[in-house]
Write a protein that holds these residues in place. Structure first.
Motif, short mmCIF file in Angstrom:
data_model
loop_
_atom_site.label_atom_id
_atom_site.label_comp_id
_atom_site.label_asym_id
_atom_site.label_seq_id
_atom_site.Cartn_x
_atom_site.Cartn_y
_atom_site.Cartn_z
N ASP A 21 0.85 -1.19 0.00
CA ASP A 21 0.00 0.00 0.00
C ASP A 21 0.89 1.25 0.00
O ASP A 21 1.07 1.91 1.03
CB ASP A 21 -0.92 -0.01 1.22
CG ASP A 21 -2.01 1.05 1.13
OD1 ASP A 21 -1.93 1.91 0.25
OD2 ASP A 21 -2.95 1.00 1.96
N PRO B 283 0.46 4.27 -1.49
CA PRO B 283 -0.19 5.55 -1.20
C PRO B 283 -0.35 5.83 0.29
O PRO B 283 -0.11 6.93 0.75
CB PRO B 283 -1.56 5.42 -1.89
CG PRO B 283 -1.33 4.44 -2.96
CD PRO B 283 -0.34 3.45 -2.42
N ARG B 284 -0.75 4.80 1.06
CA ARG B 284 -0.90 4.99 2.50
C ARG B 284 0.45 5.24 3.15
O ARG B 284 0.58 6.11 4.02
CB ARG B 284 -1.55 3.74 3.11
CG ARG B 284 -1.65 3.75 4.64
CD ARG B 284 -2.56 4.84 5.14
NE ARG B 284 -2.63 4.82 6.61
CZ ARG B 284 -3.26 5.72 7.33
NH1 ARG B 284 -3.88 6.73 6.75
NH2 ARG B 284 -3.29 5.63 8.65
N ALA C 270 3.07 6.58 1.76
CA ALA C 270 3.51 7.92 1.37
C ALA C 270 2.77 8.99 2.15
O ALA C 270 3.35 10.01 2.54
CB ALA C 270 3.30 8.11 -0.13
N TRP C 271 1.46 8.77 2.40
CA TRP C 271 0.69 9.73 3.19
C TRP C 271 1.24 9.80 4.61
O TRP C 271 1.40 10.90 5.17
CB TRP C 271 -0.77 9.30 3.22
CG TRP C 271 -1.67 10.25 3.96
CD1 TRP C 271 -2.27 11.36 3.47
CD2 TRP C 271 -2.04 10.16 5.34
NE1 TRP C 271 -3.01 11.99 4.46
CE2 TRP C 271 -2.88 11.27 5.62
CE3 TRP C 271 -1.75 9.27 6.37
CZ2 TRP C 271 -3.43 11.49 6.87
CZ3 TRP C 271 -2.29 9.49 7.63
CH2 TRP C 271 -3.13 10.60 7.87
N SER D 84 2.91 10.36 -5.14
CA SER D 84 2.41 9.08 -4.65
C SER D 84 1.24 9.24 -3.71
O SER D 84 0.53 8.28 -3.42
CB SER D 84 3.54 8.29 -3.95
OG SER D 84 4.26 9.11 -3.08
N VAL D 85 0.99 10.46 -3.23
CA VAL D 85 -0.18 10.71 -2.39
C VAL D 85 -1.33 11.27 -3.21
O VAL D 85 -2.47 10.82 -3.10
CB VAL D 85 0.17 11.70 -1.25
CG1 VAL D 85 -1.07 11.97 -0.41
CG2 VAL D 85 1.27 11.14 -0.38
N HIS D 86 -1.07 12.25 -4.05
CA HIS D 86 -2.14 13.03 -4.67
C HIS D 86 -2.47 12.65 -6.10
O HIS D 86 -3.52 13.00 -6.60
CB HIS D 86 -1.75 14.51 -4.63
CG HIS D 86 -1.58 15.03 -3.24
ND1 HIS D 86 -2.62 15.14 -2.35
CD2 HIS D 86 -0.49 15.45 -2.57
CE1 HIS D 86 -2.19 15.63 -1.21
NE2 HIS D 86 -0.90 15.83 -1.32
N ASN E 236 -1.93 9.84 -9.71
CA ASN E 236 -1.94 8.42 -10.07
C ASN E 236 -0.55 7.85 -10.33
O ASN E 236 -0.42 6.67 -10.62
CB ASN E 236 -2.80 8.21 -11.32
CG ASN E 236 -4.28 8.45 -11.04
OD1 ASN E 236 -4.74 8.21 -9.93
ND2 ASN E 236 -5.00 8.91 -12.04
N TRP F 275 1.53 7.06 -8.36
CA TRP F 275 1.92 6.07 -7.35
C TRP F 275 1.89 4.66 -7.93
O TRP F 275 2.55 3.75 -7.43
CB TRP F 275 1.02 6.15 -6.12
CG TRP F 275 -0.44 5.91 -6.37
CD1 TRP F 275 -1.40 6.85 -6.57
CD2 TRP F 275 -1.11 4.65 -6.41
NE1 TRP F 275 -2.63 6.26 -6.75
CE2 TRP F 275 -2.48 4.91 -6.66
CE3 TRP F 275 -0.70 3.33 -6.26
CZ2 TRP F 275 -3.43 3.89 -6.76
CZ3 TRP F 275 -1.64 2.32 -6.37
CH2 TRP F 275 -2.99 2.60 -6.62
N GLU F 276 1.13 4.46 -9.00
CA GLU F 276 1.08 3.13 -9.61
C GLU F 276 2.43 2.72 -10.18
O GLU F 276 2.68 1.54 -10.42
CB GLU F 276 0.01 3.11 -10.71
CG GLU F 276 -1.41 3.29 -10.18
CD GLU F 276 -2.44 3.28 -11.28
OE1 GLU F 276 -2.03 3.23 -12.46
OE2 GLU F 276 -3.64 3.32 -10.98
#
Length: 223
Positions: free
Chosen positions: A63, A65-66, A68-69, A158-160, A162, A164-165
Motif C-alpha cells: 500500500d 499511497p498509504r 507515502a501519506w 504518490s499521495v495526490h 496516479n 503512485w502506480e
C-alpha cells in the motif's frame, strides 16, 4: 499517583525538559506532541508510536499511497517542530498553513548553520576534539540532506496523483530509508531521550544547541 491512583490527568506543557523528566520517572504513560495545524487537516498530532514500523507495515501490504501519506504527514510534523526548535526563518503565512516545502528546507538550513556556529565556537575556545566531531557531523548531515533532495519528487505524486502506480514497495522503501536516516541523525541517540535538537534560550541570542537530556550540548558562544 498515590492520592488518585484511579484518576486520569491530562497535562499540557511547552517545557521539553519537564516532559522528558515525567517520561523518565514513569509519571506519565503516554504523550502526544502537537506540531502546528492546518485548516484542511486540523492540528498535527504525533504520539510515541514508531512511525517507521507503521510505514513498513503498509509497504509490506504493498500500500504505497498509504505509506507515502504517513511519511508526508510525519515529515510535516517533524519539520514544524524543527522550524520552531531551531528558530528557522520561515515565510509567514496568515492562515497558518505551512506545508512541507515551506518548513523543511529552512529548518535544515538552520540546522546546518547552527552546526557551523558550533564549529566556530569550538575553534574559538581551542576545543579541537569538539571541532572535529562537529565538522564530521555537519558533513554527514549535508550528505543526508542532499540525498533527501533527490528523493523529494517521490512524495507528493504518490499521495495526490496516479503516478503512485509506478512505484513498487521496495522503491518507495528507499525514499523512507533516506528520510529516516536524516531524522535519526538529528535526534539524540540516547534511547531514553530521542528528542530533536533545539536552541537555548528560546528567545534572544542562542547560546546552546541541545537535546532534553543534554547528551547533545553544543556551545554556540564564541565570546
Amino acid at each position: 499517583k498515590t492520592k488518585f491512583p484511579n484518576t486520569q490527568f491530562i497535562l499540557t506543557t511547552h517545557d521539553r525538559v519537564w516532559l522528558q523528566y515525567m517520561k523518565t520517572e514513569k509519571l506519565i504513560d503516554k504523550s502526544q506532541l502537537f506540531g502546528g495545524w492546518s485548516v484542511e487537516f486540523g492540528p498535527r498530532i504525533w504520539d510515541d508510536q514508531d512511525i517507521w514500523d507503521e510505514i513498513k507495515q503498509q509497504l509490506d501490504k504493498n500500500d504505497v499511497p498509504r505509506a507515502a501519506w504517513l511519511l508526508r504527514r510525519y515529515l510535516e510534523y517533524t519539520a514544524n517542530v524543527l522550524a520552531d526548535n531551531l528558530r528557522a526563518q520561515v515565510e509567514f503565512r496568515g492562515d497558518g498553513n505551512y506545508d512541507l516545502g515551506g518548513l523543511l528546507p529552512p529548518a535544515l538550513s538552520q540546522w546546518q548553520s547552527r552546526l557551523t556556529k558550533g564549529i566556530k565556537a569550538a575553534e574559538h575556545w581551542g576545543n579541537d576534539t569538539e571541532k572535529a566531531s562537529l565538522t564530521a557531523k555537519r558533513d554527514n548531515s549535508k550528505a543526508l540532506i542532499a540525498a533527501t533532495y533527490v528523493e523529494q519528487w517521490a512524495i507528493n505524486p504518490s499521495v495526490h496523483f496516479n503516478e503512485w502506480e509506478n512505484f513498487e514497495s521496495h522503491e518507495f522503501g528507499k525514499v523512507v530509508a533516506t528520510y529516516k536516516a536524516l531524522i535519526d541523525d538529528m535526534r539524540c541517540s540516547n534511547p531514553s531521550c530521542g528528542s530533536l535538537p533545539y536552541l537555548s534560550p528560546a528567545r534572544g541570542k542562542s547560546e546552546q544547541l541541545r537535546c532534553n537530556c543534554q547528551a547533545v550540548n553544543i556551545n554556540l558562544k564564541d565570546k
